[in-house]
Structures are given as structure tokens and as C-alpha cells.
Design a protein around this motif. Sequence first.
Motif, PDB file in Angstrom:
ATOM      1  N   ALA A  87       0.864  -1.181   0.000  1.00 15.82           N
ATOM      2  CA  ALA A  87       0.000   0.000   0.000  1.00 15.82           C
ATOM      3  C   ALA A  87       0.897   1.226   0.000  1.00 15.82           C
ATOM      4  O   ALA A  87       2.098   1.132   0.261  1.00 15.82           O
ATOM      5  N   GLY A  88       0.319   2.388  -0.295  1.00 10.96           N
ATOM      6  CA  GLY A  88       1.141   3.591  -0.331  1.00 10.96           C
ATOM      7  C   GLY A  88       0.337   4.826  -0.022  1.00 10.96           C
ATOM      8  O   GLY A  88      -0.893   4.816  -0.054  1.00 10.96           O
ATOM      9  N   MET A  89       1.054   5.905   0.283  1.00 12.99           N
ATOM     10  CA  MET A  89       0.385   7.183   0.540  1.00 12.99           C
ATOM     11  C   MET A  89       1.262   8.321   0.032  1.00 12.99           C
ATOM     12  O   MET A  89       2.486   8.224   0.068  1.00 12.99           O
ATOM     13  N   THR A  90       0.610   9.345  -0.474  1.00 14.25           N
ATOM     14  CA  THR A  90       1.335  10.500  -1.006  1.00 14.25           C
ATOM     15  C   THR A  90       0.339  11.626  -1.234  1.00 14.25           C
ATOM     16  O   THR A  90      -0.871  11.404  -1.153  1.00 14.25           O
ATOM     17  N   GLY A  91       0.862  12.801  -1.527  1.00 11.27           N
ATOM     18  CA  GLY A  91      -0.029  13.920  -1.869  1.00 11.27           C
ATOM     19  C   GLY A  91      -0.324  13.943  -3.352  1.00 11.27           C
ATOM     20  O   GLY A  91      -1.232  14.626  -3.802  1.00 11.27           O
ATOM     21  N   THR A  92       0.461  13.194  -4.131  1.00 11.94           N
ATOM     22  CA  THR A  92       0.344  13.266  -5.595  1.00 11.94           C
ATOM     23  C   THR A  92       0.571  11.890  -6.204  1.00 11.94           C
ATOM     24  O   THR A  92       1.702  11.431  -6.271  1.00 11.94           O
ATOM     25  N   ALA A  93      -0.506  11.239  -6.636  1.00  8.51           N
ATOM     26  CA  ALA A  93      -0.342   9.916  -7.271  1.00  8.51           C
ATOM     27  C   ALA A  93      -1.249   9.767  -8.486  1.00  8.51           C
ATOM     28  O   ALA A  93      -1.011   8.921  -9.337  1.00  8.51           O
ATOM     29  N   ALA A  94      -2.294  10.603  -8.583  1.00  8.46           N
ATOM     30  CA  ALA A  94      -3.315  10.414  -9.621  1.00  8.46           C
ATOM     31  C   ALA A  94      -2.721  10.457 -11.030  1.00  8.46           C
ATOM     32  O   ALA A  94      -3.147   9.710 -11.914  1.00  8.46           O
ATOM     33  N   THR A  95      -1.691  11.302 -11.247  1.00  9.32           N
ATOM     34  CA  THR A  95      -1.126  11.420 -12.596  1.00  9.32           C
ATOM     35  C   THR A  95      -0.412  10.141 -13.033  1.00  9.32           C
ATOM     36  O   THR A  95      -0.171   9.932 -14.214  1.00  9.32           O
ATOM     37  N   GLU A  96      -0.039   9.270 -12.067  1.00  9.24           N
ATOM     38  CA  GLU A  96       0.678   8.028 -12.400  1.00  9.24           C
ATOM     39  C   GLU A  96      -0.178   6.795 -12.111  1.00  9.24           C
ATOM     40  O   GLU A  96       0.341   5.703 -11.944  1.00  9.24           O
ATOM     41  N   ALA A  97      -1.517   6.986 -12.039  1.00  7.18           N
ATOM     42  CA  ALA A  97      -2.403   5.875 -11.652  1.00  7.18           C
ATOM     43  C   ALA A  97      -2.243   4.663 -12.566  1.00  7.18           C
ATOM     44  O   ALA A  97      -2.246   3.517 -12.108  1.00  7.18           O
ATOM     45  N   GLU A  98      -2.059   4.914 -13.873  1.00  3.79           N
ATOM     46  CA  GLU A  98      -1.936   3.801 -14.842  1.00  3.79           C
ATOM     47  C   GLU A  98      -0.694   2.955 -14.531  1.00  3.79           C
ATOM     48  O   GLU A  98      -0.747   1.724 -14.530  1.00  3.79           O
ATOM     49  N   GLU A  99       0.419   3.628 -14.217  1.00  3.83           N
ATOM     50  CA  GLU A  99       1.660   2.907 -13.923  1.00  3.83           C
ATOM     51  C   GLU A  99       1.535   2.097 -12.642  1.00  3.83           C
ATOM     52  O   GLU A  99       1.977   0.948 -12.573  1.00  3.83           O
ATOM     53  N   PHE A 100       0.921   2.691 -11.606  1.00  5.93           N
ATOM     54  CA  PHE A 100       0.766   1.966 -10.332  1.00  5.93           C
ATOM     55  C   PHE A 100      -0.053   0.693 -10.527  1.00  5.93           C
ATOM     56  O   PHE A 100       0.252  -0.342  -9.949  1.00  5.93           O
ATOM     57  N   MET A 101      -1.092   0.790 -11.351  1.00  5.58           N
ATOM     58  CA  MET A 101      -1.943  -0.390 -11.569  1.00  5.58           C
ATOM     59  C   MET A 101      -1.211  -1.433 -12.414  1.00  5.58           C
ATOM     60  O   MET A 101      -1.199  -2.621 -12.087  1.00  5.58           O
ATOM     61  N   GLU A 102      -0.552  -0.985 -13.484  1.00  5.91           N
ATOM     62  CA  GLU A 102       0.082  -1.931 -14.413  1.00  5.91           C
ATOM     63  C   GLU A 102       1.283  -2.647 -13.793  1.00  5.91           C
ATOM     64  O   GLU A 102       1.457  -3.842 -13.956  1.00  5.91           O
ATOM     65  N   ILE A 103       2.106  -1.907 -13.047  1.00  5.51           N
ATOM     66  CA  ILE A 103       3.335  -2.506 -12.511  1.00  5.51           C
ATOM     67  C   ILE A 103       3.094  -3.177 -11.160  1.00  5.51           C
ATOM     68  O   ILE A 103       3.602  -4.262 -10.893  1.00  5.51           O
ATOM     69  N   TYR A 104       2.329  -2.503 -10.271  1.00  5.20           N
ATOM     70  CA  TYR A 104       2.226  -2.984  -8.882  1.00  5.20           C
ATOM     71  C   TYR A 104       0.832  -3.486  -8.500  1.00  5.20           C
ATOM     72  O   TYR A 104       0.624  -3.903  -7.366  1.00  5.20           O
ATOM     73  N   LYS A 105      -0.131  -3.384  -9.416  1.00  2.12           N
ATOM     74  CA  LYS A 105      -1.532  -3.754  -9.121  1.00  2.12           C
ATOM     75  C   LYS A 105      -2.078  -2.925  -7.939  1.00  2.12           C
ATOM     76  O   LYS A 105      -2.817  -3.432  -7.089  1.00  2.12           O
ATOM     77  N   LEU A 106      -1.700  -1.644  -7.905  1.00  4.68           N
ATOM     78  CA  LEU A 106      -2.154  -0.744  -6.842  1.00  4.68           C
ATOM     79  C   LEU A 106      -3.165   0.247  -7.413  1.00  4.68           C
ATOM     80  O   LEU A 106      -2.867   0.933  -8.401  1.00  4.68           O
ATOM     81  N   GLY A 107      -4.352   0.327  -6.799  1.00  9.40           N
ATOM     82  CA  GLY A 107      -5.326   1.347  -7.198  1.00  9.40           C
ATOM     83  C   GLY A 107      -5.011   2.656  -6.495  1.00  9.40           C
ATOM     84  O   GLY A 107      -4.390   2.655  -5.435  1.00  9.40           O
ATOM     85  N   VAL A 108      -5.420   3.775  -7.083  1.00  4.59           N
ATOM     86  CA  VAL A 108      -5.212   5.092  -6.450  1.00  4.59           C
ATOM     87  C   VAL A 108      -6.569   5.651  -6.042  1.00  4.59           C
ATOM     88  O   VAL A 108      -7.485   5.731  -6.858  1.00  4.59           O
ATOM     89  N   VAL A 109      -6.702   6.025  -4.770  1.00  3.31           N
ATOM     90  CA  VAL A 109      -7.949   6.613  -4.263  1.00  3.31           C
ATOM     91  C   VAL A 109      -7.639   8.010  -3.737  1.00  3.31           C
ATOM     92  O   VAL A 109      -6.773   8.172  -2.866  1.00  3.31           O
ATOM     93  N   GLU A 110      -8.326   9.018  -4.278  1.00  6.16           N
ATOM     94  CA  GLU A 110      -8.143  10.396  -3.788  1.00  6.16           C
ATOM     95  C   GLU A 110      -9.028  10.575  -2.555  1.00  6.16           C
ATOM     96  O   GLU A 110     -10.247  10.401  -2.625  1.00  6.16           O
TER      97      GLU A 110
END
Length: 907
Positions: free
Chosen positions: A378-401
Motif C-alpha cells: 500500500a502507499g500514501m502520497t499527496g500526488t499519485a493520480a497522474t501516475e495511476a496507470e503505472e501503479f496499476m500496471e506494474i504494482y496492481k495498486l489502485g489510487v484513491v483520492e
Amino acid sequence: MLGIGSLARKVFGTPNDRKVKSARSLVERINALEPEFQALSDEGIKQKTEEFKARVAGGESLDALLPEAFANCREAARRALGLRAFDVQLVAGVFLHQGNIAEMKTGEGKTLMATLPVYLNALAGKGVHVVTVNDYLAKRDAEWMSKVYSALGMTTGVVYPYQPDAEKRAAYRADITYATNNELGFDYLRDNMKTSVEEMSQRGHFYAIVDEVDSILVDEARTPLIISGPSQDRSDLYKTLNAFIPELTEEHYKLDEKARNATFTEEGNEYLEQRLHAAGVLPEGQTLYDPESTSIVHHVTQALRAHKLFLKDQHYIVRDGEVMLIDEFTGRMMRGRRLSDGLHQAIEAKEDVKIQPENVTLASVTFQNYFRLYDKLAGMTGTAATEAEEFMEIYKLGVVEIPTNRPVQRVDEHDAVYRTAREKYEAIVKAIHEAHAKGQPMLVGTTSIEKSEMLAAMLAKEGVPHNVLNARQHEQEAKIVADAGKFGAVTIATNMAGRGTDIQLGGNVEMKVMEALAADPAAHPDELRNRIEAEHAEEKQKVLEAGGLFVLASERHESRRIDNQLRGRSGRQGDPGRSSFFLSLEDDLMRIFGSERLEKVLSSLGMKEGEAIVHPWVNKSLERAQAKVEGRNFDIRKQLLKFDDVMNDQRKAIFAQRREIMEAEDLSEIVRDMRHQLIDDLVHEHMPPRSYADQWNTEGLAAAARDKLALEMPIAEWAAEEGVDQDEIRARMERETDAFMADKAERFGPESMRNIEKQILLQTIDAKWREHLVTLEHLRSVVGFRGYAQRDPLSEYKTEGFTLFESLLESLRAEVTQKLGQIRPLTQEEQDTLMKQYLAQNPPKKPAAEEPPAEAAAPEALAAPAPAEALPGFDEADPLTWGNPSRNDPCPCGSGQKFKHCHGKLA
């Protein structure tokens, strides 16, 4: 009029809104439990933890426990820190537990929020890792949040560089472990270079929460972690080549700033050939195009890159005679990190500092493959939405704002674009003057140390007091950030990713209290705090009236996330604020990726000196340029991962085999199978199937047996016997070698023999794996050229990589068998000589009892046990009087260690 998409979102909400809403029912259940947990005593909260652990051990799922565990953790944090998690923090905690990335704005309390899923997952008893971007944050967060975990009856550890092994092992065995991404990756590699399971630090990869997840899993993912050892010293070559580069003119080379690459033109090659011949680096008659010149071409290209593409105070700084790299995303020094392939040495030659020898890779892993080891991430940050596709494709991580606790009041202004950098900086200084005059605190973002110091000089000339935060002020970081929100403060920062300390309007109360106590230790803490809080409230009000924090960026970064991180420093927890970007057509992003049309527009508008264009279209075109760069960087990382996946499968197989060997008590069966397989290969090679006896190479087989098995065998005589075929010869060879090794085991003693087998297996695997890594690196560097022959480089790499791995396993069998065949117990005379030499170099001493046992070294020559009976007149300084101690007995020298870890260890 609303578009169809906007209308649908208005009616149904965005997918993100629906996700957040789905967690609300859980939050209501947690809130309903609050009175029950508030009624518990401090001891009752700890007892709840024991109860939860027992329920998990009994088969209850963590999901079922979530409402009670979150309620217990929130109450513990309220008592330990005086902080009660908001509902939006509970929502974020739910998504982290489910294995997502929570995007939360700066100042929304990510550090506290993480305690909720960390506590819940730690109940499984498998260890939870909290990953931060630097050692300061790891130690700070561990110290701060350990109060919460301690109140819950859980243990907390922190891992940091150069930590003593015993302390590091204890930190990993704690319920919750804080560490940096670098240290976790390096410990994983180090563990897989150890020679016994007891020496390993990590105990598995169950669940990790990555703070500043975009910085760690995206920005740093292109750089593999490498543990290396020194190779030969070639400093003279670097110095010689370095002298040629300043002589080159622009017609001699081409630069590709996007890819950070450099190549020589034909004119450049001709000029270099003359100079290299004259200097004696290139032999007469040899050209740079010859295959023998590959190494020289490589190093001279690295020298060119060092001079033209790596800039001092932007990409690196020189400190204490050492070239320190600067992280382009966080602006921090990367102590201990070095560029590979001779590039770091080329920069050292350029800066005329001591040139460290090049390194060879001993072990390596990318962050992408390391973090994919975890069962749940899992992860946390102030800025992840712009890289949502990469997080899902590489790490199978969804991004929730995650929505903010209070509405954002910050005003984000459109970018102002100036024609030249000079006009831009003059406008920035004017804007700082105006804000400073009314007392509005300012955070000014720059992209390099050089630019931050240039701006600081301009402000000093104007008489504006300010602080500078860059890699040079690394140690004062927390103090500078804590003061950045004070009335009238001006702070110039290279980057704000993962700074970890909030910019609070009016300044940071905790920091002020600590400073006041340090200045006057006799003061009463409560009285001091009350006075400082009253002063702070007054100053905060003045700052609010001045408009809150003003973030002014002097350039756009190639990544939108870095810009958003800087902008997000203003407007925390509903505070007012303002952000603005001042750009020029000479900025790197505008120059390399920006549109030439923009320059034409500015010219056609007939803009006067010092005027700027401000329009939403400008923002959009810049964001498109940034998105293009981000897409290209994603492709680079994806390609890197595809190549690394080939090595990763092999790495996992080797590391799993090593662990199996370390855990095994008896390896005699494995080494016997290896021996038999080798015999099978030798017989197959010298006596091929379906061949006649007169075609057999019996002399060759006998020589191979002598070399590989350390045994003389009458192969020719056996082959001459009537009715003897290949199978019979194979069986006789196996019987001979089995008897030979059984006799050797008896002379060594079964325990010693098992230990020798283990050490030789591990040593040989490690040596072969190191050679294999170098071969794969070379293969990787040449396989790209196969694209010109219409062959897919990745497929070629996979095929050849697999073939190389198969040959590694074959040579491993042969080498292990050969070493075990050749090893023998030492004679008494040899033992005495070795022992005297050892004692001359290592006089006996009595270390502290807690000193960790020395690592077992390799058994190339074995010091066999001393005589069976103790000689008269025992003397702890003379091993010849010790008799024959068991390997697990305390060492007679009095060190407090076991005999096998001290004087009885394998030499």
C-alpha cells in the motif's frame, strides 16, 4: 453547457467518489465503537491487542477485525499523542489496508493515519514495514508513532545505514519496522549473501506501507540497487581521457538532453583518434571503429557525458573531496550512491578529486521487483493520480483520492511566461518584495542548487532576509521548514518532495518549544509552552490576514507531480494560500519540450520588456508537454522492468536455493546428486549413447575423473571387460566416488563434513552468480543492436539469459564436486603451523560478552580438530593444550563465543 461526461459525473459521481462513499459504512461502525474503547483502561487497550492476536491466530480475518482494531488504535493515539484521527483519515486507512494508494493533500495527517492499517496488519504477527524516503523521517516517525504502538502493546523498530547486525535483526523482528526503501532493498540483497539463516535480518515480506509512494515506486524505479565490489584501478585512463574533452568543439559531438546521452561525430572521432594515438592510449594502426577499441570508446563517451550533461550543483556537488549525487526529485544528497559504468569516475576526473576504483556487481535488484515481493503493498502520497496507470500496471495498486478534512482555500494562479530568464527572475524578486512587505510568508521553489543560490544572491542584493533549503543545508532541513510559515519569512527550496515537516502558518509550535527549552533548560515546560502557544496564535492571525503561505515556483518540473507537491505545501487544513508559477522560454522544459509556437505568439503580441503572458491555454500546453515526458519515462521504466524480470526469475531461484541450503541440516544427498549428474555428463560426453566400445574415449574419461572427481579410476580396464557398457561404467564410477567421499567424511567427522559441504555450496553459488550478473550486463548492452537485424532484443535477451542460466547450473555442479573431491584434512604438522600463524596475527583477547559471533569464513583450508586428549598444563593462549573441544562448546580461549565461531571456525 455541461458535456455528457460532466453531466454523468454530476448525477452519478466520479468512480473515486463512489469508492470513498463505499468506506463510509465502515467509518460509521468505527465511530459507534468509540465510547466502548474510550471506557477502557490503558491496560485494557493492550489486552484488546492480545485478544485480537488470538482471534487472528484462530482463523478470523483481518477484514472482520477492522472496525474494532481501528477504534482501539484511534483511542491509543488520542491518549499517547493527543491526536484523534478524523473520519477522512479512517477512510484512507481502510483503503491502505485493502492494498491501495491513498492520495492525501499535504498536512492531512498521513503519518498518524498509517498507524491504523499498520496496527491491524501487525496483529498477524508477520511484521509490517513502513517505508520512508530518508533516514531522518524513518527515525522521526518511528520515535513519534512508537508511543501509539507502545500504548497498544506492540514493539517498534527502526532500520538505518551502518546499523550493528544484532540491532538490525531486532528491528526487523519488531511488530512494526520503519526503514527507508534503500535500506530495505540493500538488506534483502545482503541477506542473500549471508552464510547462515541466523545472520539474516529480514524475516519475510508480508505487508508494507510506502510513504511518498510516487517518489519511491516511480521516480526511483529506474535506478537498480546494486551491491558492488571494487575492480582494478584505472584512474590514469580517466585523467588522460578527461584532458581531451575541453579541447572539443561543438562540431565534434552531439548531445541528446532528453535521453541524457552523448555521441561523437565523424570529425570528433578523427580528432580523438589523433589525440589518443599521440597519448599512447590507442595503439598505432588501431582505429576507434575496431572491436578492440570498445572499452576506450565507452570511457571517452562517459567523459564527454560527465562534462556536457552532468552539471555541478545541479546533478551533483563536491563535498570533502567527494562527488555526491543529488536526487533530482527530492534535492537531497545521495550519500554512498554512485553512477555505474565508469561515469562516476569520469565526473571525479573532471572535478579533480580522488578517483575511486570502478565496481563489479555482486548483487542487484530494482525497487519494482523488491516491492513486488510483498504479499500486500500500500502507499500514501499527496500526488499519485497522474501516475495511476503505472501503479496499476506494474504494482496492481489502485489510487484513491481522499477528500480533505476542510475545503481547500488556496488560490492557484495561471502560469506567467516571460521571454527571457533574466526578465523572469526580476519579476520573481519583485513579487517576493511585494509579499514580504505585507508579511506574507513565501516558499520559492527552484529546480537546482545553482538556481536557488543565484536567486538568494539577488534577494541579498535587494536586502530581503531569507533562508535557503538545498542539499548543502541538508542538516538544518527540519528547522528551515518549521520556520517557513512565520510572518514575513522567505524560504528558497530546491524541492519539497518528502520533506516530512509541515509548513504551519505562524511557525511550528513544537520546534519553538524545543528551541526555548534548549536555550533555557531551567524553565518550566508547561509555562514555556503556554507562553509560546499564545505568541504563536497572535503570529498565525497576522499571517492569515496577510493571505497565508504564498508558493512561487521559478520553473516547471518535467513531472506534474513534483509541481503539485510544491503547490500542495500551501493551503493545508483549510488555511488560505496562493500559488503561482513564473516561467521563461529559456527554461529547460520549455526549451526541450515546449512549443516553438508559444515563442511566435509572444513575439506577435509585441510584448514589452518584463511583460508576461498569462492564459489557461499556456497551462494546458505545458501540462501536455509534461504528460508527454511522463509517458516517455513510464515507457523507459516498463522496458527496464521487462529486462529485469528475466533476471528476477533467476534471482529468486538462486536466492531460494541458497536459503534451502542454509536451512538444511544435511546436504550430503544434494552433493551426491550433483556428483552423480556430473558423472552422467562425463560418461555421455566420452562414451556417447549407441557408440561402439572402440569409439569410446577412455583416456579422456579417466583424465576428466582425475580432474573433476580427484580420483584415479581404471576406466580403460573396465571398458576392456566383456559385457561392460556405459551404464555399468557409470555405476562403477558412482560407487567409487561415493566410497571415496564416505571415507573423507569419516576422517573429517560427520559434523565438519556437513559444514564444509554447506560452505562450499554457498561460496560457489555466490561466485557463479556474480559472474552471471556481469555476463547478463554485457549481454544487455549488446542485445539492443539486434533490433537492426529485425530481431526483438527482449526475446533475444530472454533466450540467451536462460541458456546462460542453464550453463551456470551445469558449471556449479562441476565446481562443487571438484572442490569437495580435492579438499582433505590437514596433517598435525600443517595444523600446528597454521595455528601459530593465526595466533601471531590474532593474539587472543576477551571481547565483551555481547559481541556478535564472527561470520564463518570459507573452508578453502580446514583447521581440523586439535589432539583428542588435553595436554598437561592447559593454557588458554596455546591452542595445542586445549584437547578436542566440541564445535558447540565455549571456546577455550575465553572469548565467550562458541568454539565453531572462534578458534574452531573454518579458516
